[in-house]
Scaffold this motif. Sequence first.
Motif, PDB file in Angstrom:
ATOM      1  N   ARG A  48      51.233  44.741  49.692  1.00  0.00           N
ATOM      2  CA  ARG A  48      51.068  46.194  49.582  1.00  0.00           C
ATOM      3  C   ARG A  48      51.327  46.715  48.167  1.00  0.00           C
ATOM      4  N   HIS A  49      52.404  46.284  47.523  1.00  0.00           N
ATOM      5  CA  HIS A  49      52.778  46.811  46.213  1.00  0.00           C
ATOM      6  C   HIS A  49      52.714  45.767  45.099  1.00  0.00           C
ATOM      7  N   LEU A  50      52.091  44.614  45.386  1.00  0.00           N
ATOM      8  CA  LEU A  50      52.016  43.564  44.379  1.00  0.00           C
ATOM      9  C   LEU A  50      50.791  42.685  44.608  1.00  0.00           C
ATOM     10  N   SER A  51      50.055  42.449  43.537  1.00  0.00           N
ATOM     11  CA  SER A  51      48.894  41.574  43.589  1.00  0.00           C
ATOM     12  C   SER A  51      48.920  40.682  42.349  1.00  0.00           C
ATOM     13  N   ILE A  52      48.658  39.382  42.543  1.00  0.00           N
ATOM     14  CA  ILE A  52      48.563  38.451  41.427  1.00  0.00           C
ATOM     15  C   ILE A  52      47.222  37.729  41.544  1.00  0.00           C
ATOM     16  N   VAL A  53      46.447  37.832  40.466  1.00  0.00           N
ATOM     17  CA  VAL A  53      45.102  37.264  40.456  1.00  0.00           C
ATOM     18  C   VAL A  53      44.920  36.450  39.183  1.00  0.00           C
ATOM     19  N   ARG A  54      44.424  35.235  39.332  1.00  0.00           N
ATOM     20  CA  ARG A  54      43.970  34.455  38.178  1.00  0.00           C
ATOM     21  C   ARG A  54      42.497  34.793  38.023  1.00  0.00           C
ATOM     22  N   LEU A  55      42.119  35.297  36.851  1.00  0.00           N
ATOM     23  CA  LEU A  55      40.749  35.721  36.612  1.00  0.00           C
ATOM     24  C   LEU A  55      40.105  34.779  35.615  1.00  0.00           C
ATOM     25  N   VAL A  56      39.010  34.141  36.028  1.00  0.00           N
ATOM     26  CA  VAL A  56      38.279  33.198  35.189  1.00  0.00           C
ATOM     27  C   VAL A  56      37.017  33.897  34.687  1.00  0.00           C
ATOM     28  N   LEU A  57      36.859  33.931  33.371  1.00  0.00           N
ATOM     29  CA  LEU A  57      35.731  34.638  32.764  1.00  0.00           C
ATOM     30  C   LEU A  57      34.959  33.662  31.869  1.00  0.00           C
ATOM     31  N   PRO A  58      33.778  33.203  32.318  1.00  0.00           N
ATOM     32  CA  PRO A  58      32.972  32.302  31.486  1.00  0.00           C
ATOM     33  C   PRO A  58      32.450  33.018  30.233  1.00  0.00           C
ATOM     34  N   LYS A  59      32.119  32.234  29.222  1.00  0.00           N
ATOM     35  CA  LYS A  59      31.576  32.783  27.982  1.00  0.00           C
ATOM     36  C   LYS A  59      30.365  33.668  28.291  1.00  0.00           C
ATOM     37  N   ILE A 106      46.001  32.920  29.676  1.00  0.00           N
ATOM     38  CA  ILE A 106      46.493  31.572  29.941  1.00  0.00           C
ATOM     39  C   ILE A 106      45.567  30.484  29.395  1.00  0.00           C
ATOM     40  N   LYS A 107      44.322  30.871  29.038  1.00  0.00           N
ATOM     41  CA  LYS A 107      43.386  29.867  28.533  1.00  0.00           C
ATOM     42  C   LYS A 107      42.267  30.569  27.780  1.00  0.00           C
ATOM     43  N   GLY A 108      41.823  29.991  26.670  1.00  0.00           N
ATOM     44  CA  GLY A 108      40.678  30.511  25.945  1.00  0.00           C
ATOM     45  C   GLY A 108      40.961  31.817  25.231  1.00  0.00           C
ATOM     46  N   SER A 109      39.936  32.664  25.169  1.00  0.00           N
ATOM     47  CA  SER A 109      40.014  33.934  24.445  1.00  0.00           C
ATOM     48  C   SER A 109      39.232  34.996  25.198  1.00  0.00           C
ATOM     49  N   ILE A 110      39.855  36.150  25.410  1.00  0.00           N
ATOM     50  CA  ILE A 110      39.204  37.257  26.107  1.00  0.00           C
ATOM     51  C   ILE A 110      39.433  38.538  25.317  1.00  0.00           C
ATOM     52  N   GLN A 111      38.382  39.341  25.175  1.00  0.00           N
ATOM     53  CA  GLN A 111      38.506  40.660  24.557  1.00  0.00           C
ATOM     54  C   GLN A 111      38.912  41.650  25.649  1.00  0.00           C
ATOM     55  N   PHE A 146      41.897  53.283  32.068  1.00  0.00           N
ATOM     56  CA  PHE A 146      40.641  52.545  32.151  1.00  0.00           C
ATOM     57  C   PHE A 146      40.675  51.331  31.225  1.00  0.00           C
ATOM     58  N   HIS A 147      40.051  50.229  31.678  1.00  0.00           N
ATOM     59  CA  HIS A 147      40.004  49.008  30.883  1.00  0.00           C
ATOM     60  C   HIS A 147      38.839  48.135  31.347  1.00  0.00           C
ATOM     61  N   TRP A 148      38.456  47.180  30.491  1.00  0.00           N
ATOM     62  CA  TRP A 148      37.442  46.196  30.838  1.00  0.00           C
ATOM     63  C   TRP A 148      37.664  44.954  29.987  1.00  0.00           C
ATOM     64  N   LEU A 149      37.085  43.844  30.421  1.00  0.00           N
ATOM     65  CA  LEU A 149      37.295  42.566  29.755  1.00  0.00           C
ATOM     66  C   LEU A 149      35.957  41.899  29.500  1.00  0.00           C
ATOM     67  N   GLU A 150      35.900  41.122  28.413  1.00  0.00           N
ATOM     68  CA  GLU A 150      34.714  40.329  28.146  1.00  0.00           C
ATOM     69  C   GLU A 150      35.098  39.052  27.418  1.00  0.00           C
ATOM     70  N   ALA A 151      34.233  38.049  27.561  1.00  0.00           N
ATOM     71  CA  ALA A 151      34.442  36.760  26.903  1.00  0.00           C
ATOM     72  C   ALA A 151      33.220  36.486  26.025  1.00  0.00           C
ATOM     73  N   PRO A 152      33.107  37.170  24.875  1.00  0.00           N
ATOM     74  CA  PRO A 152      31.887  37.041  24.065  1.00  0.00           C
ATOM     75  C   PRO A 152      31.750  35.699  23.347  1.00  0.00           C
ATOM     76  N   ASP A 153      32.860  35.071  22.968  1.00  0.00           N
ATOM     77  CA  ASP A 153      32.819  33.882  22.128  1.00  0.00           C
ATOM     78  C   ASP A 153      33.141  32.578  22.841  1.00  0.00           C
ATOM     79  N   GLU A 154      33.983  32.656  23.852  1.00  0.00           N
ATOM     80  CA  GLU A 154      34.368  31.464  24.609  1.00  0.00           C
ATOM     81  C   GLU A 154      34.900  31.886  25.970  1.00  0.00           C
ATOM     82  N   ALA A 155      34.934  30.954  26.906  1.00  0.00           N
ATOM     83  CA  ALA A 155      35.483  31.230  28.234  1.00  0.00           C
ATOM     84  C   ALA A 155      36.981  31.493  28.124  1.00  0.00           C
ATOM     85  N   GLY A 156      37.501  32.205  29.111  1.00  0.00           N
ATOM     86  CA  GLY A 156      38.925  32.474  29.119  1.00  0.00           C
ATOM     87  C   GLY A 156      39.448  32.687  30.523  1.00  0.00           C
TER      88      GLY A 156
END
Length: 99
Positions: free
Chosen positions: A21-32, A50-55, A78-88
């Motif tokens: 209800r008040h806590l969520s933990i997610v590992r998010l994998v973002l390919p290049k 935890i791995k690679g590089s993410i903007q 508000f926020h957003w994520l991207e992996a322009p150069d390598e996976a992360g």
Amino acid sequence: MKVLTPDTTVSEGPDRMLSERHLSIVRLVLPKGKTIKRHRSLMTVTVVAIKGSIQFHTDDDVTTLVPGKAVVMQPGEFHWLEAPDEAGEVMVVHGVLAQ
């Protein structure tokens, strides 16, 4: 104590490791080349690389997340994520902080 183990078969998107209800933990994998669209959470959000590089973008700033680097956002930011150069990969913790 709960021990959370990642689902190593997840190669793109969310690996929901804990959802309460008040806590969520997610590992998010973002390919290049992939992007997570602009969104917000009603909870405090902590994102730890935890791995690679993410903007990591907010409406006012952008930072590069590399392993060990983290950002903390207030509810509603508000926020957003991207992996322009390598996976992360990042760990995303949504939680209601004690006052």
